[in-house]
Design an enzyme around this catalytic site. Structure first.
Site, PDB file in Angstrom:
ATOM      1  N   HIS A 252      64.001 -48.423  96.428  1.00  0.00           N
ATOM      2  CA  HIS A 252      64.437 -47.362  97.343  1.00  0.00           C
ATOM      3  C   HIS A 252      63.344 -47.101  98.364  1.00  0.00           C
ATOM      4  O   HIS A 252      62.161 -47.158  98.031  1.00  0.00           O
ATOM      5  CB  HIS A 252      64.750 -46.069  96.566  1.00  0.00           C
ATOM      6  N   GLU A 307      72.679 -46.304  93.347  1.00  0.00           N
ATOM      7  CA  GLU A 307      73.855 -47.172  93.448  1.00  0.00           C
ATOM      8  C   GLU A 307      74.183 -47.858  92.124  1.00  0.00           C
ATOM      9  O   GLU A 307      75.339 -48.115  91.830  1.00  0.00           O
ATOM     10  CB  GLU A 307      73.622 -48.237  94.520  1.00  0.00           C
TER      11      GLU A 307
END
Ligand code: ACO
Length: 362
Positions: A252, A307
């Site tokens: 991320h 996700e």
């Protein structure tokens, strides 16, 4: 100096959310978003994001009533949904239909009543369109159900099991708001011209649609389907890393430790799926991926992102991949509206400059 993608540039002050990427904290108006997701309802979290504090019982009652009243689709909206081409993707439909809500009454500055309407009506649009395309009869909103249960009900015609509802609710709370992401920035830029709320969230929806933002949980789902067996995970993942490919659902830009949203969603996925084979595989793949990323990409601090477990939750509640980005948008509608309201309270038009690299003839 050119700041490509405005990376590292702070362009607004906000009291809506805060991300501490090193510690793995996401804060909604001073509260830990993970705790809110695990213990509050969608309505309580939305109230917090919109108004700045958790609601008192009477305030929550009033907010719920307003949301319920705004769920039904006006006739011209139903007509529009029916007439859009069948092969139009769900995000383009949502963007077009939301845009059509922009009646003359939506003016600058934006109002909280308009925000409540947009939050309430978005799930109805998604569900109506889904059923229309599938040739199924539309289901009227249920005034007996909360926001999340009603969304599930309008899509499927069934009430979710409590664990399914809680899992979807946790996801929709954790997807509500995330600082100055691309779609929120779009919404703020649009309203900074003193345009209206509907135009601002239409911009945001157009931005959300792109795969670099709206996400591709199908990539995580596909990876898990390709691996299929726990015994195949190590080989599959190592081969990808050997080829220099990325593992979907890991890493991320902001979080350099575990994404707190992934942590909370894993808990919910476990509650809904129990000993389900798919979840067991996902847990195994996660552990293997983190172990291998540490070997192949030492020091890069690559952990599971939202996700990965968003895909696991969607699978566990039997939502198709195509519903992922629209559901993400129905949740993020809360954050977009809060940012648009905040921008309008202390507005300055966004107008950065560009470095000219073309020819000069003068
Ligand atoms: N798999 C393998 N290697 C990775 C991964 C990954 N998932 N993510 C980053 N790396 C590596 C890069 O190859 C790079 O290695 P290098 O130093 O040898 O060149 C290093 O880690 C840093 O990569 P960056 O791209 O600079 O990291 P950044 O923080 O900008 O990227 C991103 C963040 C785009 C999310 C990235 O981690 C990625 O592509 N992940 C996979 C896709 C994904 O899961 N996206 C969903 C994100 S969550 C969301 O958007 C809601």
């Amino acid at each position: 100096m050119v700041y490509h993608g405005l990376k590292g540039i702070t362009c607004v002050e906000t009291s809506i959310s805060h991300i501490d990427g090193e510690k793995g904290h996401l804060i909604y108006r001073g509260h830990d978003a993970k705790e809110i997701a695990l213990h509050a309802s969608f309505e309580e979290a939305a109230y917090l994001i919109l108004f700045g504090s958790l609601p008192q019982p009477a305030e929550l009652l009033d907010f719920n009533e307003k949301l319920i009243a705004e769920r039904p689709l006006p006739e011209h909206i139903q007509y529009l949904i029916q007439r859009l081409p069948e092969n139009m993707d769900d995000m383009s439909v949502l963007r077009t239909v939301i845009s059509a809500l922009g009646e003359a009454s939506y003016t600058y500055p934006p109002k909280t009543e308009e925000a409540i309407r947009l939050i309430a009506i978005t799930p109805s649009i998604i569900a109506y369109r889904k059923r229309w395309v599938q040739g199924e009869k539309a289901i009227a909103p249920s005034s007996q159900s909360g926001h999340v249960e009603n969304y599930y009900y309008m899509l499927t015609g069934e009430r979710p099991a409590e664990s399914q509802k809680k899992a979807l609710e946790a996801y929709m709370i954790l997807a509500m708001e995330h600082g100055m992401n691309a779609s929120t920035f779009s919404a703020r830029v649009t309203v900074s011209t003193e345009s209206d709320l509907v135009s601002a969230v239409t911009s945001a929806l157009g931005t959300m649609k792109g795969p670099l933002h709206g996400g591709a949980p199908s990539a995580v789902t596909k990876m898990l389907e390709d691996i299929a067996e726990k015994s195949q995970a190590e080989k599959y993942l190592a081969e990808k890393l050997e080829k220099g490919e990325r593992l979907m659902g890991f890493g991320h830009r902001v979080y350099k430790t575990k994404d707190p949203r992934a942590e909370a969603l894993r808990q919910k996925a476990e509650e809904v799926a129990g000993n389900d084979r798919d979840l067991d595989l996902a847990l195994h793949v996660e552990a293997e991926a983190i172990r291998l990323l540490e070997i192949y990409k030492p020091g890069r601090k690559l952990y599971t992102n939202v996700e990965f477990y968003a895909a696991a939750v969607m699978k566990a509640i039997h939502f198709e991949d195509e519903l992922f980005t629209p559901t993400f948008s129905a949740s993020r509608m809360v954050g977009w509206c809060a940012h648009v309201l905040e921008q309008s309270e202390n507005n300055m038009i966004f107008r950065p400059s560009a470095k000219y690299t073309g020819a000069l003839t003068v």
